[in-house]
Enzyme design. Structure first.
Site, PDB file in Angstrom:
ATOM      1  N   ASN A 134      22.049  67.816  33.941  1.00  9.43           N
ATOM      2  CA  ASN A 134      22.194  69.113  34.602  1.00  9.43           C
ATOM      3  C   ASN A 134      21.054  70.053  34.254  1.00  9.43           C
ATOM      4  O   ASN A 134      20.237  70.431  35.095  1.00  9.43           O
ATOM      5  CB  ASN A 134      23.547  69.727  34.204  1.00  9.43           C
ATOM      6  CG  ASN A 134      23.919  70.973  34.982  1.00  9.43           C
ATOM      7  OD1 ASN A 134      25.090  71.301  35.100  1.00  9.43           O
ATOM      8  ND2 ASN A 134      22.976  71.700  35.551  1.00  9.43           N
ATOM      9  N   THR A 135      20.950  70.391  32.967  1.00  7.94           N
ATOM     10  CA  THR A 135      20.014  71.424  32.546  1.00  7.94           C
ATOM     11  C   THR A 135      18.565  71.085  32.903  1.00  7.94           C
ATOM     12  O   THR A 135      17.803  71.976  33.309  1.00  7.94           O
ATOM     13  CB  THR A 135      20.133  71.654  31.030  1.00  7.94           C
ATOM     14  OG1 THR A 135      21.510  71.882  30.702  1.00  7.94           O
ATOM     15  CG2 THR A 135      19.316  72.856  30.587  1.00  7.94           C
ATOM     16  N   LYS A 139      35.722  63.594  33.897  1.00 10.39           N
ATOM     17  CA  LYS A 139      34.755  63.487  32.808  1.00 10.39           C
ATOM     18  C   LYS A 139      35.397  64.161  31.599  1.00 10.39           C
ATOM     19  O   LYS A 139      35.534  65.383  31.563  1.00 10.39           O
ATOM     20  CB  LYS A 139      33.436  64.187  33.174  1.00 10.39           C
ATOM     21  CG  LYS A 139      32.427  64.200  32.035  1.00 10.39           C
ATOM     22  CD  LYS A 139      31.206  65.023  32.365  1.00 10.39           C
ATOM     23  CE  LYS A 139      30.426  65.310  31.097  1.00 10.39           C
ATOM     24  NZ  LYS A 139      29.246  66.146  31.342  1.00 10.39           N
ATOM     25  N   ALA A 181      24.163  63.559  28.919  1.00  8.19           N
ATOM     26  CA  ALA A 181      23.712  64.653  28.059  1.00  8.19           C
ATOM     27  C   ALA A 181      22.414  64.341  27.333  1.00  8.19           C
ATOM     28  O   ALA A 181      22.166  63.213  26.923  1.00  8.19           O
ATOM     29  CB  ALA A 181      24.764  65.049  27.032  1.00  8.19           C
ATOM     30  N   GLY A 182      21.610  65.392  27.218  1.00  3.88           N
ATOM     31  CA  GLY A 182      20.399  65.332  26.417  1.00  3.88           C
ATOM     32  C   GLY A 182      19.148  64.944  27.162  1.00  3.88           C
ATOM     33  O   GLY A 182      18.046  64.995  26.616  1.00  3.88           O
ATOM     34  N   GLY A 227      22.276  69.769  26.730  1.00  5.70           N
ATOM     35  CA  GLY A 227      21.351  70.864  26.993  1.00  5.70           C
ATOM     36  C   GLY A 227      20.094  70.857  26.149  1.00  5.70           C
ATOM     37  O   GLY A 227      19.257  71.740  26.290  1.00  5.70           O
TER      38      GLY A 227
END
Lengths: 65, 257
Positions: free
Chosen positions: B206-207, B96, B184-185, B157
Site C-alpha cells: 500500500n504505502t 485479512k 507488508a514492508g 509501512g
C-alpha cells in the site's frame, strides 16, 4: 437514556438499535453495527433493545492496507 | 499461480486503498496497475459526512475483488468482531486477519492470530493471516484451517523490503503447495520482483504506491515488476555460485600472447 455512539455520548428515545440508526440519520447507509463489543447483524437490529450506557459502534467501509 | 481459496487471480498484485492524495489518484493507480485485489477496512461512520459511503462507491466502481482487513485490532475479540462486521458489509468470506502485538513494529501477535484464525475458520471465513515467517506459527495456522499464509517482508509501512530472505525461502520450501503472499514492508518494485522470484504467489502493498510522488506510475511499475518476477520464477532461474565461470566458449580462442 444516555449511551455512547461511536465514542460520543448521545441522549436518545430510541428503544432499539434500528430505531437509533433511523433517529441518527443513517437511513440507507451501508453500515455494520456492534453493541457492547458484540456484532449485531442487520436483520437483528430491530429486535436489539437498547439500555442506558450501551456502547454502540456503527462502522462503514474505509481505506485500508 | 496457486489459487486463493479456489479463486485464481489475474495477477499477483494486492493493492491497499489508504493514504492516497485523492480518490481520483487511488482510482488511477488501480487502473494503471490492474491490481487484482483491493484491501479495505472499517471505521466509525458519521451520519453527517458519510465518508464511508462515498469510498465504498469508489471501490465498487473499480470492479476488483476486495479483501477486508482487521487492521488496528490488538485482541482476538476485536479481530473476530471486526471480521464479522466486514463480512456483512463487503459480502465476502475473505478476511485479512491482523492481530497486532507490538506498537513499534506492528508485528503480529501470533498467539492471538492463531486463535482468531481458528474461530473465524470455524465460522466459515476464508482467512488470510498476516503473520511472520515463523515456520511453527505457519504450521499452526494451516492446522486451524488457513489455506493461505501472508508473511511479512518487513514492518508495515517501513518500505524496507524482504528483511529475512532465509526465513522467506524456508517458508516457501517448507509449504510448497500453500499460496503465500508477502504482506507488508515492500518499498520498491524490485522488492516485489524478488518476492516473485523466490516463488511467492502475490504481494500485498500500500504505502509504497500511495506515498510515491506519482502513485499511479508507481502502481504500474509494481505491476510490471511482479510480472517480471513471475516470468523469472516460471523460467527456472539458475543457481548462484561463488566463483566465476566464463560464459563465452574458450574452444577456438586465438593464441595471441
Amino acid at each position: 437514556m444516555r449511551l455512547q455512539l461511536n465514542g460520543e455520548p448521545v441522549d436518545t428515545e430510541a428503544a432499539t438499535l434500528q430505531a437509533l440508526l433511523l433517529e441518527r440519520d443513517y437511513g440507507d447507509a451501508v453500515v455494520a453495527t456492534a453493541v457492547n463489543g458484540r456484532f449485531v447483524p442487520g436483520p437483528a437490529r430491530a429486535d436489539l433493545k437498547l439500555n442506558p450506557g450501551d456502547l454502540i459502534e456503527v462502522l462503514a467501509p474505509m481505506q485500508g492496507g | 499461480m496457486r489459487s486463493f481459496y479456489g479463486t485464481t487471480l489475474p495477477n499477483a498484485l494486492m493493492l491497499g486503498t489508504a493514504q492516497y492524495p485523492s480518490p481520483a489518484i487511488l482510482a488511477e493507480a488501480f487502473k494503471r496497475s490492474q491490481a487484482a485485489v483491493a484491501t479495505v477496512s472499517l471505521r466509525r461512520e458519521s451520519s453527517h459526512d458519510r465518508a464511508g459511503q462515498d469510498f465504498w462507491g469508489l471501490i465498487r466502481d473499480l470492479g476488483v475483488r476486495v479483501l477486508p482487513n482487521t487492521a488496528g485490532c490488538h485482541t482476538v475479540k476485536e479481530a473476530v468482531t471486526t471480521a464479522h462486521m466486514a463480512r456483512e458489509i463487503f459480502g465476502t468470506k475473505w478476511i485479512k486477519l491482523e492481530v497486532i502485538g507490538d506498537e513499534d513494529t506492528l508485528q503480529p501477535d501470533v498467539f492471538g492470530l492463531v486463535e482468531a484464525a481458528r474461530i473465524l475458520t470455524e465460522d466459515g471465513f476464508q482467512v488470510f493471516p498476516y503473520t511472520t515467517e515463523d515456520l511453527v506459527v505457519a504450521g499452526k495456522l494451516l492446522t486451524v484451517g488457513c489455506e493461505v499464509l501472508m508473511p511479512w517482508g518487513a514492518p508495515i509501512g517501513s518500505g524496507l523490503g524482504l528483511n529475512n530472505l532465509f526465513g522467506l525461502r524456508a517458508i516457501r520450501a517448507h509449504f510448497p503447495e500453500v499460496p503465500l503472499v508477502i504482506d507488508a514492508g515492500i518499498g520498491l518494485p524490485s522488492h516485489a520482483a524478488r518476492a516473485m522470484e523466490l516463488g511467492f504467489d502475490a504481494v500485498l502493498l500500500n504505502t509504497a504506491v500511495a506515498k510515491a510522488g506519482d502513485p499511479a506510475g508507481m502502481a504500474e511499475a509494481f505491476a510490471l515488476a511482479l510480472r517480471a518476477g513471475q516470468l523469472a520464477a516460471d523460467a527456472d532461474p539458475m543457481e548462484p555460485r561463488d566463483m566465476a565461470s566464463p560464459s563465452t566458449p574458450l574452444i577456438g580462442q586465438a593464441f595471441l600472447s
